[in-house]
Design an enzyme around this catalytic site. Structure first.
Site, short mmCIF file in Angstrom:
data_model
loop_
_atom_site.label_atom_id
_atom_site.label_comp_id
_atom_site.label_asym_id
_atom_site.label_seq_id
_atom_site.Cartn_x
_atom_site.Cartn_y
_atom_site.Cartn_z
N ASP A 29 99.95 3.20 154.17
CA ASP A 29 101.57 3.94 153.48
C ASP A 29 101.84 2.96 154.40
OD1 ASP A 29 103.86 5.61 156.10
OD2 ASP A 29 103.98 5.48 154.64
N ASP A 70 98.54 14.58 152.64
CA ASP A 70 97.81 13.76 153.85
C ASP A 70 98.05 14.06 155.00
OD1 ASP A 70 100.35 12.20 153.78
OD2 ASP A 70 99.23 11.42 155.61
N CYS A 101 80.11 27.88 156.37
CA CYS A 101 80.43 26.53 156.39
C CYS A 101 79.30 25.00 156.08
CB CYS A 101 81.05 26.29 157.43
SG CYS A 101 81.60 24.54 157.20
N CYS A 115 79.16 22.13 157.39
CA CYS A 115 79.35 21.11 157.46
C CYS A 115 78.22 20.93 158.81
CB CYS A 115 80.11 20.51 158.10
SG CYS A 115 80.48 21.73 159.74
N CYS A 147 77.99 23.23 162.12
CA CYS A 147 78.36 24.51 161.30
C CYS A 147 76.39 24.46 161.48
CB CYS A 147 78.80 24.87 160.53
SG CYS A 147 81.18 24.73 160.66
N HIS A 165 83.70 19.00 161.39
CA HIS A 165 83.73 20.03 160.90
C HIS A 165 85.21 20.49 160.24
CE1 HIS A 165 83.85 24.60 160.24
NE2 HIS A 165 85.32 24.07 161.06
#
Lengths: 403, 346
Positions: free
Chosen positions: A105, A279, A317, A319, A322, A348
């Site tokens: 940015d 974003d 999930c 991830c 999890c 997560h």
């Protein structure tokens, strides 16, 4: 003052976006960005790593989650550690050892978020540093210079940003100034072959101002456009109308980056409205407050109700958090001073966001995006018809009905 | 299945061996001397399972502290599947200490708790009084315990010699074939002193403390380097010691006072443009991927990743040190290692 770019230079702008599929009802698109540090599937959510770090997550963890582009911030990095040092470290990629893409940015948003420390003139934004009281002038040229040193794959123009709750002549002034600053950024950009400079559409919540900005900026020779000045304090009704207006006037073959949007419902609606990139600090920030994102909303894991909940955050999930841990353990860890608790949730929540985008993309490619939207709203709100009014209206405007 | 310590050799009081028949199924072994993985609320500080397992040389056994888990005992009772699974370390060997060595209670206030299906460690107390220490050792040795915890030997460096003398006397009273664990001692130089006095197991909270003050362990434990390395290391080490000694003189009231000469302080301005890894040749994730300049930046900007990366390095470095102790004992070179560490101690 830099010469205005001629409209006929449209043809020479680099085409970094390849469209893979389009929804036949809504404006949703699936695509692929071709960037210097590798391809990125769209629609994409880009986690925010403001100061050259993704808040407690290693580059390896972020890569393993499937992230291929994330954000850094020019204002912060320009102050600490500064562009000279980053250049010595082989750019931001080298400094943080991130092998994939980076978007920086311009520092424009800090004009709003740090408004008490800043002063805007035609020259640029004058900031007073909160660390040592020093003053810095962030001009379009300076912002591009810093971003050239950072070496990010996508760089943003410096725009004159006003809060979306501001009304009156300041909004118009900021819109026209953003166009002039875009031209100055284009002129100052030293590395157009290595770094893609995006324009940022302003105009606040005024349809006419937005339309003017769109008309002018799309004449410029840039690889992509961002929709800025939203996701502040404005009403959702105004928000979606400005997004829809913008996507209706932006070229189809260039990416549309909606800045500052990250709530799941907003992402789904804005993909339907034709946005490709997003974003937001929300998922990573809320993780550090003990909040885990799930298809039905969020779990405030510090609360007592999770003390003996031995399920993972989300049974579906994939991830690492999890796969290994229960809500009960995370609850206990969140009440300790071990920072690992925050990292578990950050992992997560990023996984959740990326999974959501991936699922949306698959549904667009497989021509079932409207069904996906209905399922999503049903899960999130209990019934598709219980979806917030603004979202229902926004979806209806692009041909998706929820009942 | 009772755990059993088999001694391979004893050299000048230092014991090298293997603890066998560990764990629920009785088929884990652990080499000693060794350290335990320090945890807070059942999790390595700053580290998720993913980041923890990038560390080479992880100890076979993790240390849990009862003080951090006691408040969750109702949850654990309802969970029914044991603490190991609850914390996400179902395969790991676990040792539960009563106190957290980083924030302990005064010694002597320890009371035994009965833990089902676990091996009980007998605690040796007695303060600074030889008679009491010997009495504690002899009586505890008579009990059917799996090993011994030497408590109350931690303290400030001024009283170290007295405590070490007590320690020798105590371990002399203990059976050879049961492991001896000491709490509150984790510094590299003190670890070696204790090993020489018959201690087998240590806590690894020292690398955590180093991490919390924004420092990285850099001390060498390479007791038989090649000649070029020796020269480079000596030059490096001498420079570090000089600088540390200097800062210690001026910063008498700052947090840095606790800093040892085994580490460098990454917050110092001189690391701002240092693009070397924390330790040249270190195989940890941090040293393989990041620079001192980056860690410095993370510390200056108060970013969470600083703790993560420093913890990864400090643990790996410390576990490497323990590996070198075992190797040195195997090849009868402990004296060289001790001399190397002594040279680097302030």
């Amino acid at each position: 003052m830099a010469a205005a770019v001629s409209p006929t230079s449209l043809e020479s702008a680099p085409r970094i976006m390849r469209l893979v599929a389009e929804c036949s009802r809504s404006r949703a698109r699936a695509g692929e960005l071709r960037l210097p540090h590798g391809p990125v599937a769209t629609p994409v959510f880009m986690p925010v790593g403001t100061q050259a770090t993704m808040k407690g997550i290693t580059a390896e963890q972020l890569d393993a989650l499937g992230c291929r582009i994330c954000l850094g911030n020019t204002y912060h990095l320009g102050l600490r550690p500064g562009p000279e040092l980053i250049q010595k470290a082989h750019g931001l990629h080298g400094f943080m050892n991130w092998p994939h893409n980076l978007l920086t940015d311009s520092g424009g948003f800090q004009m709003v978020s740090l408004v008490s420390l800043s002063e805007v003139t035609e020259e640029g934004v004058r900031f007073r540093s909160p660390y040592d009281g020093d003053e810095t002038l962030l001009s379009p040229e300076k912002s591009v210079e810093i971003q050239n040193a950072l070496g990010s794959d996508i760089i943003m123009q410096l725009d004159d940003v006003v809060s979306s709750t501001v009304t009156g002549p300041r909004v118009e002034e900021a819109m026209y100034r953003s166009i002039r600053w875009l031209d100055r950024c284009i002129a100052a950009h030293r590395r157009p072959d290595k770094q893609n400079l995006f324009a940022i559409i302003q105009g606040g919540l005024d349809a006419d101002l937005r339309a003017t900005c769109l008309e002018e900026m799309t004449k410029r020779d840039v690889p992509g456009f961002a929709i800025g000045g939203l996701s502040g304090g404005e009403s959702k009704g105004q928000f979606w109308r400005m997004v829809a207006l913008s996507t209706s006037r932006l070229p189809k073959d260039k990416p549309r980056y909606l800045m500052g949007v990250g709530y799941a419902t907003d992402l789904v609606v804005c993909v339907a409205l034709g946005c490709d990139m997003f974003d937001c600090v929300f998922p990573t920030r809320t993780a550090r407050f003990g909040s885990a994102l799930v298809p039905t909303g969020n779990l405030q894991l510090k609360k007592k109700q999770y003390e003996k909940d031995f399920l993972p955050i989300d049974s579906d999930c994939a991830c690492p958090t999890c796969q290994k841990h229960s809500r009960a353990f995370l609850h206990a860890l969140l009440h300790s001073d071990n920072t690992a608790a925050l990292h578990h949730l950050t992992v997560h929540n990023i996984a959740y966001q990326l999974q959501l985008m991936s699922a949306m993309r698959a549904s667009i490619v497989e021509k079932r995006f409207p069904d996906f939207v209905r399922d999503f709203m049903g899960t999130m709100y209990g019934d598709p018809t219980l979806c917030p009014t603004w979202a229902t209206e926004a979806l209806a405007s692009v041909g998706i009905t929820l009942s | 299945m009772e755990m059993k310590l088999n001694l391979t050799k004893v050299v000048n009081g230092c014991r090298l061996g293997k603890i066998k028949s560990l764990g629920k199924t009785g088929d884990h072994t652990m080499d000693i001397p060794a350290c335990l993985l320090y945890t807070k609320t059942g999790c390595a500080p700053h580290l998720t399972h993913q980041t923890l397992h990038t560390i080479h040389g992880l100890p076979a056994m993790a240390q849990l502290t009862l003080s951090s888990l006691a408040e969750h005992h109702e949850v654990l009772a309802e969970y029914k599947e044991g603490i190991g699974k609850f914390i996400g370390m179902p395969e790991s060997l676990l040792y539960c200490s009563l106190h957290d060595p980083v924030s302990p209670c005064p010694a002597g206030y320890v009371t035994n708790k009965v833990l089902q299906k676990s091996t009980i460690i007998g605690v040796i107390e007695g303060g600074d009084v030889m008679e009491e220490r010997l009495r504690s050792a002899r009586e505890t040795a008579k009990r059917p315990v799996g090993g011994f915890l030497l408590d109350g030997f931690q303290g400030n460096p001024a009283t170290l010699e007295t405590r070490l003398y007590l320690l020798s006397s105590v371990t002399a009273e203990l059976p050879e074939d049961k492991p001896r664990l000491i709490c509150g001692v984790s510094r590299p130089d003190e670890v070696l002193e204790c090993i020489e006095r018959g201690v087998d197991l240590f806590e690894s909270f020292f690398p955590y403390q180093v991490t919390e003050r924004g420092c990285a362990l850099t001390f060498s434990f390479d007791y038989q380097p090649n000649p070029e390395e020796t020269l480079l290391q000596q030059n490096g080490t001498q420079e570090e010691i000089k600088y540390v000694a200097h800062t210690k003189k001026i910063k008498t009231t700052s947090y840095n006072q606790e800093m040892t000469s085994f580490e460098i302080n990454l917050k110092e301005k001189k690391y701002q443009e240092d693009f070397d890894p924390l330790v040249r040749g270190c195989s940890c994730y941090c040293c393989k991927n990041h620079t001192r300049a980056y860690i410095h930046h993370l510390l200056v900007t108060n970013e969470l990743l600083a703790g993560v990366l420093l913890m990864m390095h400090n643990f790996e470095h410390y576990f490497g040190f323990f590996h070198s102790i075992r190797e040195a004992l195997k090849s009868d070179r402990l004296a060289q290692l001790k001399e190397l560490i002594r040279r680097q101690a302030s």
